[in-house]
Every structure is written in C-alpha cells, then in structure tokens.
Write an enzyme that holds these catalytic residues in place. Structure first.
Site, PDB file in Angstrom:
ATOM      1  N   CYS A  65       0.830  -1.205   0.000  1.00  0.00           N
ATOM      2  CA  CYS A  65       0.000   0.000   0.000  1.00  0.00           C
ATOM      3  C   CYS A  65       0.866   1.257   0.000  1.00  0.00           C
ATOM      4  CB  CYS A  65      -0.917   0.002   1.228  1.00  0.00           C
ATOM      5  SG  CYS A  65      -2.061   1.394   1.257  1.00  0.00           S
ATOM      6  N   CYS A  69      -0.630   4.986   6.869  1.00  0.00           N
ATOM      7  CA  CYS A  69      -1.366   4.882   8.135  1.00  0.00           C
ATOM      8  C   CYS A  69      -0.472   4.270   9.209  1.00  0.00           C
ATOM      9  CB  CYS A  69      -2.599   4.015   7.961  1.00  0.00           C
ATOM     10  SG  CYS A  69      -3.699   4.541   6.645  1.00  0.00           S
ATOM     11  N   CYS A  72      -1.300   0.604  10.469  1.00  0.00           N
ATOM     12  CA  CYS A  72      -1.589  -0.461   9.510  1.00  0.00           C
ATOM     13  C   CYS A  72      -0.350  -1.263   9.143  1.00  0.00           C
ATOM     14  CB  CYS A  72      -2.217   0.127   8.254  1.00  0.00           C
ATOM     15  SG  CYS A  72      -2.803  -1.138   7.104  1.00  0.00           S
ATOM     16  N   CYS A 109     -17.062  -9.339   3.524  1.00  0.00           N
ATOM     17  CA  CYS A 109     -16.462  -8.026   3.370  1.00  0.00           C
ATOM     18  C   CYS A 109     -15.215  -8.145   2.506  1.00  0.00           C
ATOM     19  CB  CYS A 109     -16.113  -7.447   4.737  1.00  0.00           C
ATOM     20  SG  CYS A 109     -17.531  -7.392   5.855  1.00  0.00           S
ATOM     21  N   CYS A 142     -20.059  -6.530   1.177  1.00  0.00           N
ATOM     22  CA  CYS A 142     -19.591  -5.175   1.474  1.00  0.00           C
ATOM     23  C   CYS A 142     -18.218  -4.994   0.838  1.00  0.00           C
ATOM     24  CB  CYS A 142     -19.497  -4.981   2.987  1.00  0.00           C
ATOM     25  SG  CYS A 142     -18.722  -3.422   3.480  1.00  0.00           S
ATOM     26  N   CYS A 202     -20.920   1.888   6.137  1.00  0.00           N
ATOM     27  CA  CYS A 202     -20.290   1.320   7.318  1.00  0.00           C
ATOM     28  C   CYS A 202     -19.052   2.146   7.616  1.00  0.00           C
ATOM     29  CB  CYS A 202     -19.913  -0.135   7.047  1.00  0.00           C
ATOM     30  SG  CYS A 202     -18.900  -0.895   8.322  1.00  0.00           S
ATOM     31  N   ARG A 272     -20.326  -3.292  15.556  1.00  0.00           N
ATOM     32  CA  ARG A 272     -19.558  -4.515  15.306  1.00  0.00           C
ATOM     33  C   ARG A 272     -18.270  -4.522  16.115  1.00  0.00           C
ATOM     34  NH1 ARG A 272     -18.948  -4.281  10.027  1.00  0.00           N
ATOM     35  NH2 ARG A 272     -21.026  -5.179   9.848  1.00  0.00           N
TER      36      ARG A 272
END
Length: 419
Positions: A65, A69, A72, A109, A142, A202, A272
């Site tokens: 990526c 972040c 992450c 998901c 999702c 979400c 959740r």
C-alpha cells in the site's frame, strides 16, 4: 446510578446523549463496570434482541500500500511480516468467501489495500461480487477499497454490492498525527458517496492509538452525524514494524467502556466488535456481546482471530444466537430508510425487537478491520492525556508482541481458513 438510567432511557428513545454523559461512561470505575454493561445491554436488546450477526473478511489484495497509516501493517514502509499478494481472482475470492458463509457468516467483506481503486480495479471487484453472489445465494457483500472516485460507488451498487466500508478511525483533531497521505475530510466524503449511491454505509473507529477520552467521544459523535448503518469498533493491534508497535494502551475493562459508550451514542446501529478483540478483551469477549450485535468470524486482514468454531461456541455459551440469512439486521425504521420503504411490519417489529424476513429490503451494515487508509506522522503519545491507561509492556519495557499472531492461512495462501 442516575447516569446509567438516563442513558438507558435516551437509548430506548434513540435520543442522543450529551458529550458529558458519553465522557462519564468512559470515566466509570471498575466497580461500576458490570452496571455499565447491563445498562448498555438493555439498549442493545431493545433494537437487536439477542442476535449476533457474523461477518467474514476476504483480503483481495494484501500489503503493497502507498498510504502511510501509522496503525496499519500494510502501510508504506511497514516491516511487519505479513502476506503480500496482488488481486485474488474472482473464483479464488468466491472460494474464500464460501468458507465464511459455511461457518454462518451472513456478510462477506471484500477488502483491498491501497489509496483507492482505479476503474480497472472496480471492474475486478464487480466480477468478484458477481461470482460470490452466484455461488452463495442471499449473502450480503460489502466492499472496502479505500477512497472512491466519482461514479465508482454507483458501479459497485449496480454490480450487486450491498454496502461500503470506510472508517473515520479517530477524531478530526488528531487525524493528522496518524495519517498524512490523505485527510479526514477525504474519508467523510467517501462515506457520503457510498450513501448517495444507495449503499449501506459502514464507518467506525480504531481505539488504542494513544487517543484521549475526548478523541473517542469526538469520533463517535462524528459517526453519529454521518449516520452509517454499521459502526465497527477496532482495537489497535500493535504490529511490530509499524510506528504504533509499542502502543499497548488498552485493558479489557477500557474496551468494554468504549463499546458501551458507542452503543449509547448509536443505539439502533449495528455495532460490530472488530479487529483486536481477541488481543485486548481476551477472556472478557463474551461480556462484549451484551454491547455489540455483530462480530467478525475467524481471521482478520493480516492477523489471526480465534477459531471460527470458538466464536460460535462463545455466542451460544453466552446465551446469544447467530442471526440467520432471512433476518433483517437493522431495526425496521432504519431498514425501511435504507430501502426507501418496503413492506409493512408488525408493531413489535417497528419497536426494533422483532425479526423479519429481508424480502428485498436491502442490506444493513458492513465490515472493516484496518482497511485502506493512511498515516505516518508522529503518533499521539500513549498516556499523554488523562483517561488513557499506561502502556502494557513486559518488565524490560518491550511491547507485548507475543499477543499478535500474523495471518498465514486462508485467502492468498494454500492453507485452509479457520472459519
């Protein structure tokens, strides 16, 4: 306790508590913790009964990526020993999804690392959605692909996606200390694009990054303003090789208070329990089921969860039941708003305590562990704010890395998943 009686009354009426009341929940003592759980549990049961929705993550593209972040393991410059692979083929993703559905998952998901999808990426994902829906009748899908460009949410919706996940993660005030490669406003815009396309939105948070009680309340109130159908609450998994590797700021008791606060502020929303529950709640996970109405089954994006069967046993042992595919997750007033109004309902269902067949009413909420995001600035110092417990470390000061198990099975590997 007057505070808890007030919060229960407001939650049953879907009335927003004050920020002072939300902060007071986070400031309660351990002696008051069971009272807090019992009070929030009344609100949870009013809108969702004793049902627990199961969700299953499929990591379509892992690592690599360009975003930064801080939390992450897939971030730019991460030295975490995670799996790295490019896009799964539709048939591979469908096979992975089937394992979760077989374990009782109602929603799949689909997550991909990166800043956001290209139009070609959206083409890939639409084929994957179609393959999963063809093989698993009635399953909700999702997507969690990062920041969306104009028209992409509409394309996903047309392909059969039910929901889109994009978390706010932390308060607007501290967002720049966690992420520098995009802004808090970028995230809000993507959630709004998903809603405008008719997708069930979400959006949630990550707790345990060194934030203050005020930050937690700020992000939950921002989520309430956005009004997503689902709010996943993640607890930071401090991966070795990331800037937040030593941020062990959570206790099981604090996690329960955070979940209770979210339930009081978002009473009729699918809350959740997401990434990090096994690491931080540990043996107190069953208590969290009195606060949340949804969990992930099995593994997360880059870390192992507890075995899928252990999740099912925990739900049954705690006196809860797995929500079936023919049951609408959201209370009728929210489900109707999402679907534009479909069908009539009984008085009990209007109150949010009944179940009803989905019968074309659309979908409800969607997943999100880490998901695509970004941030690499200096993290907020642990314990710098009042209300943040001291970091949990070994006597020699080393972070408790033994509690983090990197995922080495399931999607993207030759090993079967644990669902």
């Amino acid at each position: 306790m007057d505070l808890l009686n007030t919060l229960v009354d407001k939650g049953l009426r879907r009335e927003l508590p004050t920020r002072e009341e939300a902060l007071a929940v986070l400031a309660t003592s351990d002696d008051e913790l069971l009272d807090v759980v019992a009070a929030a549990g009344k609100v949870r049961r009013q809108w969702f009964g004793r049902r627990v929705k199961l969700n299953y993550l499929v990591n379509l593209k892992s690592g690599l990526c360009p975003e930064d972040c801080s939390y992450c393991s897939q971030r730019l410059g991460s030295k975490a020993g995670i799996l790295k692979y490019t896009w799964l083929k539709p048939e591979e993703a469908s096979k992975a999804a089937a394992a979760g559905v077989a374990g009782g998952a109602k929603r799949v998901c689909l997550v991909a690392s990166g800043r956001g999808p290209t139009d070609r990426d959206v083409d890939r994902v639409t084929k994957t959605i179609e393959a999963i829906k063809e093989e698993n009748e009635g399953v909700e899908v999702c997507a969690c692909l990062g920041l969306l460009s104009d028209g992409q949410a509409d394309r996903l919706r047309s392909a059969g996606a039910d929901a889109y996940n994009h978390n706010l993660n932390t308060s607007e005030e501290t967002y720049g200390a966690i992420t520098t490669t995009h802004t808090y406003a970028d995230r809000v815009e993507t959630v709004q694009q998903a809603q405008a396309a008719g997708l069930s939105a979400c959006s949630g948070l990550i707790a345990g990054m060194g934030e203050s009680d005020k930050d937690l309340v700020d992000v939950v109130y921002a989520l309430r303003d956005l009004d997503p159908d689902s709010v996943p609450v993640n607890f930071l998994i401090p991966f070795e090789g990331t800037p937040l590797a030593k941020e062990w700021n959570l206790t099981p008791q604090r996690c329960l208070r955070i979940l209770a606060m979210v339930r009081f502020v978002c009473p009729d929303v699918e809350v959740r329990l997401a990434g990090g529950r096994e690491v931080h709640l540990r043996s107190m996970q069953p208590l969290a089921l009195h606060l949340v109405n949804s969990i992930f089954l099995g593994d997360y994006l880059t870390s192992e969860g507890q075995a899928g069967q252990a999740d099912l046993d925990m739900i049954a042992d705690a006196g809860f039941e797995v929500e079936g595919a023919g049951t609408t997750t959201l209370p009728r007033h929210r489900a109707d708003a999402l679907a534009g109004g479909c069908g009539s309902t009984s008085a009990a269902e209007s109150a949010g305590c009944g179940t009803q067949g989905s019968s074309g009413c659309g979908s409800h909420a969607a997943g999100g562990g880490c998901g695509p995001c970004g941030g690499h600035g200096e993290p907020v110092a642990a314990g710098a704010e009042e209300g943040v417990p001291a970091a949990r470390t070994e006597p020699n000061g080393a972070a408790r890395t033994d509690l983090v198990a990197v995922r080495r099975r399931g999607a993207g590997t030759d090993l079967a998943p644990n669902a």
